[in-house]
Write an enzyme that holds these catalytic residues in place. Sequence first.
Site, short mmCIF file in Angstrom:
data_model
loop_
_atom_site.label_atom_id
_atom_site.label_comp_id
_atom_site.label_asym_id
_atom_site.label_seq_id
_atom_site.Cartn_x
_atom_site.Cartn_y
_atom_site.Cartn_z
N SER A 157 -1.38 -4.07 9.44
CA SER A 157 -1.05 -5.46 9.09
C SER A 157 -0.67 -6.26 10.33
O SER A 157 -0.20 -5.72 11.33
CB SER A 157 0.10 -5.50 8.09
OG SER A 157 -0.24 -4.82 6.91
N1 SAH Z 1 1.75 -0.67 6.12
C1 SAH Z 1 0.54 -0.66 6.90
C2 SAH Z 1 -0.56 -1.42 6.22
C3 SAH Z 1 -1.72 -0.57 5.90
S1 SAH Z 1 -3.01 -1.36 4.98
C4 SAH Z 1 0.84 -1.14 8.30
O1 SAH Z 1 1.88 -0.82 8.80
O2 SAH Z 1 0.02 -1.79 8.92
C5 SAH Z 1 -2.57 -0.96 3.32
C6 SAH Z 1 -2.62 0.49 2.96
O3 SAH Z 1 -2.37 0.57 1.57
C7 SAH Z 1 -3.94 1.20 3.19
O4 SAH Z 1 -3.74 2.28 4.04
C8 SAH Z 1 -4.36 1.67 1.78
O5 SAH Z 1 -4.98 2.94 1.76
C9 SAH Z 1 -3.00 1.73 1.10
N2 SAH Z 1 -3.04 1.68 -0.37
C10 SAH Z 1 -3.83 0.95 -1.20
N3 SAH Z 1 -3.55 1.23 -2.49
C11 SAH Z 1 -2.54 2.16 -2.49
C12 SAH Z 1 -1.83 2.85 -3.51
N4 SAH Z 1 -2.07 2.67 -4.80
N5 SAH Z 1 -0.89 3.74 -3.11
C13 SAH Z 1 -0.62 3.97 -1.81
N6 SAH Z 1 -1.27 3.36 -0.82
C14 SAH Z 1 -2.22 2.45 -1.13
#
Ligand code: SAH
Length: 216
Positions: A64
């Site tokens: 993000s």
């Molecule tokens: N927090 C991260 C953002 C990653 S993008 C950062 O520090 O940048 C969002 C993430 O959410 C992805 O890795 C995706 O696989 C995860 N995601 C989507 N649906 C999800 C769910 N139901 N449970 C857990 N993770 C999920």
Amino acid sequence: MNLGLNSDRLRHQMVARLKQKGITDTRVLAAMLAVPRHIFVDQGLASRAYEDAALPIGFSQTISQPWIISRMLSIVCEDRNPQKVLEIGTGCGYQAAVMAHLFPVVYSIERIKGLYDMAREHLRDLRLVSKVSLTFGDGMLGLPAYAPFDAIVIAAAGLEIPGVLLHQLSVGGRLIAPEGTSNQRLVLIERTGEASWDRSELEAVRFVPLRSGTQS
Ligand code: SAH
């Protein structure tokens, strides 16, 4: 560019930009300053790690934007001091590392095994692995065994915020999440009582989709 030497300066610049854009919570700014973001991206992207941009982390997912992370964390910290916090969507673990600097107890769930493993490695490299409890699973179910949480931060956008998560908030606790598909908005939900929640819609955002189930 030798990021090892320059990353401190780049991180100060990143935090100065966050301040310019309206982030004022000193706790959040200090946590953003403490975590080396370049550790969390591919070496080929390390030179861009301190730009205010989402970057690819593999598995069609992204790390993000620093702005949105600091905005969401500022909102859940406003006028309160959350102790136990849940992140849904660990990704590469960056936001979890920032949260480890902000909150005494941090849980985070990721549904893609490869990213869960990657996050664990990154947190281990930064000696934060014992400060974040990582779970490989479907975050749409939350973590009922460890609830209630003073704050829940969802890092992926669903059509609507899963109702079970609202019940895993402590009274007075806050959940922040993007909601929608092509048109997404940041939504803030505060639990005001045993059976009452306040909801407010904030600015337009863009996140990867929230999906159910796991991917190994
Ligand atoms: N927090 C991260 C953002 C990653 S993008 C950062 O520090 O940048 C969002 C993430 O959410 C992805 O890795 C995706 O696989 C995860 N995601 C989507 N649906 C999800 C769910 N139901 N449970 C857990 N993770 C999920």
